[in-house]
Each structure stands twice: as structure tokens, then as C-alpha cells.
Design a protein around this motif. Structure first.
Motif, short mmCIF file in Angstrom:
data_model
loop_
_atom_site.label_atom_id
_atom_site.label_comp_id
_atom_site.label_asym_id
_atom_site.label_seq_id
_atom_site.Cartn_x
_atom_site.Cartn_y
_atom_site.Cartn_z
N ALA A 35 -13.00 20.00 -26.41
CA ALA A 35 -12.00 21.04 -26.93
C ALA A 35 -12.34 22.95 -27.90
N THR A 36 -14.17 22.72 -28.56
CA THR A 36 -13.89 24.20 -28.61
C THR A 36 -14.33 25.07 -27.78
N PHE A 37 -14.64 24.52 -26.09
CA PHE A 37 -14.86 26.00 -25.56
C PHE A 37 -13.31 25.67 -24.36
N GLN A 38 -12.51 24.63 -24.37
CA GLN A 38 -11.16 24.78 -24.38
C GLN A 38 -10.61 25.78 -25.31
N TRP A 39 -10.51 25.70 -26.18
CA TRP A 39 -10.49 27.10 -27.37
C TRP A 39 -9.99 28.89 -27.15
N LEU A 40 -11.75 28.55 -26.79
CA LEU A 40 -12.77 29.90 -25.82
C LEU A 40 -11.69 30.68 -24.75
N GLN A 41 -11.15 29.23 -23.86
CA GLN A 41 -10.89 29.89 -22.75
C GLN A 41 -9.59 30.75 -23.10
N GLY A 42 -8.87 29.85 -23.67
CA GLY A 42 -7.92 30.45 -24.60
C GLY A 42 -8.04 31.47 -24.74
N LEU A 43 -8.68 31.53 -26.28
CA LEU A 43 -8.78 32.85 -26.31
C LEU A 43 -9.47 34.21 -25.49
N ALA A 44 -9.88 33.70 -25.10
CA ALA A 44 -10.37 35.05 -23.16
C ALA A 44 -9.13 35.48 -22.64
N ALA A 45 -7.79 34.29 -22.26
CA ALA A 45 -7.16 34.56 -21.45
C ALA A 45 -6.37 35.37 -22.34
N TYR A 67 -31.52 25.96 -21.73
CA TYR A 67 -30.19 26.63 -22.28
C TYR A 67 -28.99 26.73 -21.20
N GLN A 68 -27.88 26.62 -21.32
CA GLN A 68 -27.07 26.41 -20.42
C GLN A 68 -26.04 27.01 -20.56
N LEU A 69 -25.76 27.67 -19.33
CA LEU A 69 -24.55 28.94 -19.96
C LEU A 69 -23.30 28.40 -19.43
N ARG A 70 -22.13 28.45 -19.97
CA ARG A 70 -20.23 28.10 -19.43
C ARG A 70 -19.88 30.05 -18.67
N MET A 71 -19.24 29.98 -18.48
CA MET A 71 -18.46 31.39 -17.47
C MET A 71 -17.24 30.86 -17.75
N THR A 72 -16.44 32.16 -17.89
CA THR A 72 -14.74 32.26 -17.26
C THR A 72 -14.48 33.55 -17.19
N GLY A 73 -14.80 33.88 -16.33
CA GLY A 73 -14.82 35.06 -14.99
C GLY A 73 -14.65 35.00 -13.34
N PRO A 74 -14.15 36.88 -13.23
CA PRO A 74 -15.05 36.78 -11.56
C PRO A 74 -16.62 36.18 -11.41
N GLU A 75 -16.69 35.73 -9.59
CA GLU A 75 -17.65 35.64 -9.42
C GLU A 75 -18.98 36.71 -9.99
N ALA A 76 -17.80 37.61 -9.76
CA ALA A 76 -19.67 38.79 -9.74
C ALA A 76 -19.78 39.02 -11.46
N PHE A 77 -19.19 38.25 -12.34
CA PHE A 77 -19.15 37.90 -13.44
C PHE A 77 -20.18 37.32 -13.83
N LYS A 78 -20.21 36.12 -13.31
CA LYS A 78 -20.48 35.03 -13.55
C LYS A 78 -22.62 35.23 -12.67
N ARG A 79 -22.54 35.73 -12.14
CA ARG A 79 -23.35 36.21 -11.01
C ARG A 79 -24.38 37.02 -11.95
N ASP A 80 -23.76 38.24 -12.56
CA ASP A 80 -24.79 38.51 -13.55
C ASP A 80 -24.97 38.40 -14.49
N MET A 81 -24.17 37.33 -14.93
CA MET A 81 -24.50 36.79 -16.35
C MET A 81 -25.91 36.03 -16.03
N VAL A 82 -25.42 35.45 -15.06
CA VAL A 82 -26.92 34.73 -14.93
C VAL A 82 -28.02 35.51 -14.76
N GLN A 83 -28.19 37.00 -13.66
CA GLN A 83 -29.58 37.24 -13.81
C GLN A 83 -29.83 37.62 -15.26
N HIS A 84 -28.93 38.13 -16.29
CA HIS A 84 -29.30 39.40 -17.92
C HIS A 84 -30.04 38.02 -17.92
#
Length: 115
Positions: A35-45, A67-84
């Protein structure tokens, strides 16, 4: 922030991607509630921001550095965050964030309640 979500996350505003701020939320426990992740997704939107959530692995209530990452955004963003995050020493990053968080709590007098 919704009261039922308090204590589930710590949010930081120190991450950017292509010059735009990113919502970075770190779970305070082993796993962020769905539920927290869903709320954060709404905030991001609503804010039109990309979102990264981090959940740190634990064994016997000790952080392992995994650690585990979950991301909302374009594929380029997700790829860059994994690298970061791959370049970051997760144990050092977690310890720094924990000390910042504890310092913030001590400034408002909460440490004695949670220590």
C-alpha cells in the motif's frame, strides 16, 4: 503524509535524473508495504516525478548490505538508477542515511522514544 503510512518509509530529496528531482523512498523495515508503494506511485504521478524505492536485506535484524530497487519511470531512468546504485557501497550508504535520520530525530526530541 497519511498517518497509516508513517514509519514505513524515509524520503530523501538528494537524487536527480537529467536535472529533475527524483522521489527516493527507503523502507525502514525489511520490506515496504504494498500500500505504501502504491501511495508513492500516486504521489510520483501527481508530482510528475520518477520514483525509486529501496528495501535493504536483513538477517537477524542486521542489514546485510543487499538491496532491492523498485522504480516508476521510463526504461532509461530505470537502467540509469540500477547503474547508479550498483556503484554505491550499500552498507556505507545505509549507515550514512541512518546517522542523518537519527540526527534529524534527535533534533525534534524523538530519539529517546525509539532508542
Amino acid at each position: 503524509m497519511r498517518p497509516d503510512l508513517c514509519g514505513a518509509i524515509v524520503m530523501f530529496d538528494h537524487l536527480t535524473w537529467l536535472g529533475d528531482g527524483v522521489i527516493l523512498a527507503v523502507a525502514t523495515g525489511a520490506q515496504m508495504p504494498h500500500a505504501t508503494f502504491q501511495w508513492l506511485q500516486g504521489l510520483a504521478a501527481i508530482l510528475q516525478k520518477n520514483l525509486v524505492t529501496v528495501e535493504f536485506g536483513q538477517e537477524d535484524n542486521i542489514y546485510t548490505g543487499d538491496y532491492q530497487l523498485r522504480m516508476t519511470g521510463p526504461e532509461a531512468f530505470k537502467r540509469d538508477m540500477v547503474q547508479h546504485f550498483t556503484r554505491i557501497n550499500a552498507k556505507r550508504w545505509l549507515q550514512r542515511r541512518k546517522s542523518f535520520f537519527m540526527q534529524d530525530l534527535s533534533n525534534v526530541g524523538w530519539v529517546s522514544m525509539i532508542a
